[in-house]
Scaffold this motif. Sequence first.
Motif, PDB file in Angstrom:
ATOM      1  N   VAL A   1       1.145  -1.362   0.092  1.00  0.00           N
ATOM      2  CA  VAL A   1      -0.233  -0.149   0.009  1.00  0.00           C
ATOM      3  C   VAL A   1       1.124   1.097   0.046  1.00  0.00           C
ATOM      4  CG1 VAL A   1      -1.892   1.071   1.264  1.00  0.00           C
ATOM      5  CG2 VAL A   1      -1.699  -0.902   1.317  1.00  0.00           C
ATOM      6  N   PRO A   2       0.567   1.822  -0.886  1.00  0.00           N
ATOM      7  CA  PRO A   2       1.653   3.090  -1.488  1.00  0.00           C
ATOM      8  C   PRO A   2       1.593   4.167   0.349  1.00  0.00           C
ATOM      9  CG  PRO A   2       0.617   3.276  -2.858  1.00  0.00           C
ATOM     10  CD  PRO A   2      -0.274   2.006  -2.669  1.00  0.00           C
ATOM     11  N   ALA A   3       2.701   4.420   0.230  1.00  0.00           N
ATOM     12  CA  ALA A   3       2.562   5.466   2.164  1.00  0.00           C
ATOM     13  C   ALA A   3       1.265   6.869   1.605  1.00  0.00           C
ATOM     14  CB  ALA A   3       3.824   6.834   1.808  1.00  0.00           C
ATOM     15  N   GLU A   4       1.050   7.564   0.252  1.00  0.00           N
ATOM     16  CA  GLU A   4       0.429   8.329   0.257  1.00  0.00           C
ATOM     17  C   GLU A   4      -1.392   7.978   0.376  1.00  0.00           C
ATOM     18  OE1 GLU A   4       1.812   7.458  -3.914  1.00  0.00           O
ATOM     19  OE2 GLU A   4       2.690   7.884  -2.026  1.00  0.00           O
ATOM     20  N   GLN A   5      -1.592   6.388   0.155  1.00  0.00           N
ATOM     21  CA  GLN A   5      -2.611   6.004   0.872  1.00  0.00           C
ATOM     22  C   GLN A   5      -3.106   5.422   2.312  1.00  0.00           C
ATOM     23  OE1 GLN A   5      -3.038   2.556  -1.606  1.00  0.00           O
ATOM     24  NE2 GLN A   5      -6.195   2.131  -1.855  1.00  0.00           N
ATOM     25  N   GLN A   6      -1.996   5.141   2.219  1.00  0.00           N
ATOM     26  CA  GLN A   6      -2.026   4.727   3.474  1.00  0.00           C
ATOM     27  C   GLN A   6      -2.132   5.865   4.533  1.00  0.00           C
ATOM     28  OE1 GLN A   6       1.436   2.451   5.569  1.00  0.00           O
ATOM     29  NE2 GLN A   6       2.005   1.910   3.692  1.00  0.00           N
ATOM     30  N   GLU A   7      -2.471   7.273   4.460  1.00  0.00           N
ATOM     31  CA  GLU A   7      -2.393   8.018   5.685  1.00  0.00           C
ATOM     32  C   GLU A   7      -3.163   8.758   4.489  1.00  0.00           C
ATOM     33  OE1 GLU A   7      -1.024  12.819   5.245  1.00  0.00           O
ATOM     34  OE2 GLU A   7       0.426  11.450   3.777  1.00  0.00           O
TER      35      GLU A   7
ATOM     36  N   GLY B   1      -5.918   7.072   6.667  1.00  0.00           N
ATOM     37  CA  GLY B   1      -6.573   7.325   8.354  1.00  0.00           C
ATOM     38  C   GLY B   1      -5.874   6.276   9.288  1.00  0.00           C
ATOM     39  N   PRO B   2      -5.777   6.814  10.863  1.00  0.00           N
ATOM     40  CA  PRO B   2      -5.077   6.244  11.784  1.00  0.00           C
ATOM     41  C   PRO B   2      -5.097   4.711  11.479  1.00  0.00           C
ATOM     42  CG  PRO B   2      -7.374   6.845  12.514  1.00  0.00           C
ATOM     43  CD  PRO B   2      -6.757   7.523  11.086  1.00  0.00           C
ATOM     44  N   LEU B   3      -4.564   3.945  13.162  1.00  0.00           N
ATOM     45  CA  LEU B   3      -4.615   2.059  13.206  1.00  0.00           C
ATOM     46  C   LEU B   3      -6.124   1.661  13.074  1.00  0.00           C
ATOM     47  CD1 LEU B   3      -1.737   1.384  15.412  1.00  0.00           C
ATOM     48  CD2 LEU B   3      -1.666   1.510  12.988  1.00  0.00           C
ATOM     49  N   PRO B   4      -6.176   0.831  12.882  1.00  0.00           N
ATOM     50  CA  PRO B   4      -7.605   0.331  12.249  1.00  0.00           C
ATOM     51  C   PRO B   4      -7.879  -0.004  13.417  1.00  0.00           C
ATOM     52  CG  PRO B   4      -6.046  -1.429  11.996  1.00  0.00           C
ATOM     53  CD  PRO B   4      -5.076   0.114  11.916  1.00  0.00           C
ATOM     54  N   ARG B   5      -8.910  -0.076  14.041  1.00  0.00           N
ATOM     55  CA  ARG B   5      -9.831  -0.796  15.172  1.00  0.00           C
ATOM     56  C   ARG B   5      -9.896  -2.260  14.651  1.00  0.00           C
ATOM     57  NH1 ARG B   5      -9.157   2.365  19.550  1.00  0.00           N
ATOM     58  NH2 ARG B   5     -11.187   0.920  20.610  1.00  0.00           N
TER      59      ARG B   5
ATOM     60  N   TRP C   1     -14.360  -1.419   5.477  1.00  0.00           N
ATOM     61  CA  TRP C   1     -13.172  -0.413   5.790  1.00  0.00           C
ATOM     62  C   TRP C   1     -13.620   0.522   4.807  1.00  0.00           C
ATOM     63  CZ3 TRP C   1     -12.325  -5.528   2.829  1.00  0.00           C
ATOM     64  CH2 TRP C   1     -13.196  -5.107   0.719  1.00  0.00           C
ATOM     65  N   PRO C   2     -12.456   1.656   5.512  1.00  0.00           N
ATOM     66  CA  PRO C   2     -12.698   3.391   4.711  1.00  0.00           C
ATOM     67  C   PRO C   2     -12.846   3.776   3.629  1.00  0.00           C
ATOM     68  CG  PRO C   2     -10.839   2.922   6.070  1.00  0.00           C
ATOM     69  CD  PRO C   2     -11.289   1.743   5.850  1.00  0.00           C
ATOM     70  N   SER C   3     -13.021   4.177   2.713  1.00  0.00           N
ATOM     71  CA  SER C   3     -13.524   4.571   1.841  1.00  0.00           C
ATOM     72  C   SER C   3     -11.947   4.853   0.732  1.00  0.00           C
ATOM     73  CB  SER C   3     -13.618   6.069   1.156  1.00  0.00           C
ATOM     74  OG  SER C   3     -13.472   7.734   1.963  1.00  0.00           O
ATOM     75  N   ALA C   4     -10.577   5.209   1.369  1.00  0.00           N
ATOM     76  CA  ALA C   4      -9.217   4.609   1.128  1.00  0.00           C
ATOM     77  C   ALA C   4      -9.222   3.609   0.670  1.00  0.00           C
ATOM     78  CB  ALA C   4      -8.943   5.928   1.068  1.00  0.00           C
ATOM     79  N   HIS C   5      -9.124   2.885   1.337  1.00  0.00           N
ATOM     80  CA  HIS C   5      -8.712   1.636   1.409  1.00  0.00           C
ATOM     81  C   HIS C   5      -8.707   0.783   0.174  1.00  0.00           C
ATOM     82  CE1 HIS C   5      -8.166  -2.764   3.205  1.00  0.00           C
ATOM     83  NE2 HIS C   5      -8.248  -2.479   4.045  1.00  0.00           N
ATOM     84  N   PRO C   6      -7.889   0.032  -0.310  1.00  0.00           N
ATOM     85  CA  PRO C   6      -8.099  -1.187  -1.548  1.00  0.00           C
ATOM     86  C   PRO C   6      -9.575  -1.993  -1.496  1.00  0.00           C
ATOM     87  CG  PRO C   6      -6.498  -1.645  -0.319  1.00  0.00           C
ATOM     88  CD  PRO C   6      -6.439   0.141   0.588  1.00  0.00           C
ATOM     89  N   VAL C   7      -9.941  -2.306  -2.321  1.00  0.00           N
ATOM     90  CA  VAL C   7     -10.639  -3.363  -2.220  1.00  0.00           C
ATOM     91  C   VAL C   7      -9.863  -4.539  -2.130  1.00  0.00           C
ATOM     92  CG1 VAL C   7     -12.306  -4.575  -3.726  1.00  0.00           C
ATOM     93  CG2 VAL C   7     -11.900  -2.110  -3.482  1.00  0.00           C
ATOM     94  N   LEU C   8     -10.214  -5.487  -1.685  1.00  0.00           N
ATOM     95  CA  LEU C   8     -10.023  -6.881  -1.406  1.00  0.00           C
ATOM     96  C   LEU C   8     -10.914  -8.038  -1.478  1.00  0.00           C
ATOM     97  CD1 LEU C   8      -8.572  -6.794   2.183  1.00  0.00           C
ATOM     98  CD2 LEU C   8      -7.219  -5.495   0.662  1.00  0.00           C
TER      99      LEU C   8
END
Length: 371
Positions: free
Chosen positions: A62-68, A71-75, A104-111
Amino acid sequence: MEPLHTARRLSAAVLAVSNQLTVPEVLQTIVDTARELAEAEYAALGVPDDGGSFAQFLVSGVPAEQQEAIGPLPRQHGFLAVMLREPQAQRLDDIRADPRFDWWPSAHPVLEAFLGVPITSGDEILGALYLANKPGGFTSEDEELVRVLAAHAAIALTHARLYARNRELTIAEERARIAHDLHDAVAQRLFGLRLTAQAADLLVDRDPAAARARLAEVSTLAREAAEELHAAVLELRPARLEEDGLPDVLRKQVQILDRASGPGGPRLSYAEQAPDALTPAQQTVMLRVAQEALHNAVRHAAARTIEVRLAGSTLEVADDGMGFDVDATLKAGRSLGLRSMRERACAVRGRATITSSPGGGTVVRLEVPGV
């Protein structure tokens, strides 16, 4: 994937557990290796905390910009939580079709295809490896490879936990020793005070001048006893970084250790030069690294002098003791203290270096980025 390449990548990941890498670096190596060997698009390694989130969550793919953007660490929810509750591996063709899937958040990759393997030590689940999106789905061979890596992640996490517990015990023992030494010093002064007061009482009628001299000694002994008691209270009280600030806490720590080291111990000194404003996390790391370095110097270096210096956002602890071969110590696996300092520095994007040689003393240097 070629068997030889697989063997080499597994070997590199296994060796990472035993060399001088910090625990986060080891875990990142493991999660990167798992993604590569299982031919997954994404991989992650999560270590839970006690608050329903994750103490560590390392990702690969996951690229750094996508990680940002995510958002924060998941629950701990959905399959993240499933893998922390159930000791069995999970292999799914499409994670979204499973009723245990959450969101998952909107910016999360589809799994889609998913492989989850718990990281266990005995009956305890320490964390989990998560892999996703392999064309054609994950196989039983993928699962076995990831199990091997999970086992070595468990070793790294267990070593880190054991080291932390050992340091806590060592610190407790050191605090008890210092308290004992200070108690003895106070007891000696109080005994001297009592004898001097008795002597003054005997002299008050026949030699008032001598009695006044003894009473002056009583005042001095009482002041020294009060200072020793104050030092004991400071040492046994937890450091208050938020209230006192790092420079003041470091100064007091050095003064207390210098007092407790006794006439045969090393002389300790503290100096500061325009210390920077640091975040609470950086101050905590600075203090813990200083305590680790001071502990090693006082207990093991046979030093005559130990100097603590704080300048800007840089801390140095230097001693003129026996020193040691840093590379040989790392290779021999006797480097938990060095790893601990490097790991703490890494946690605040800092850098810890240890410079030493046999007979040449030791310098521990910690640099953290300015606020």
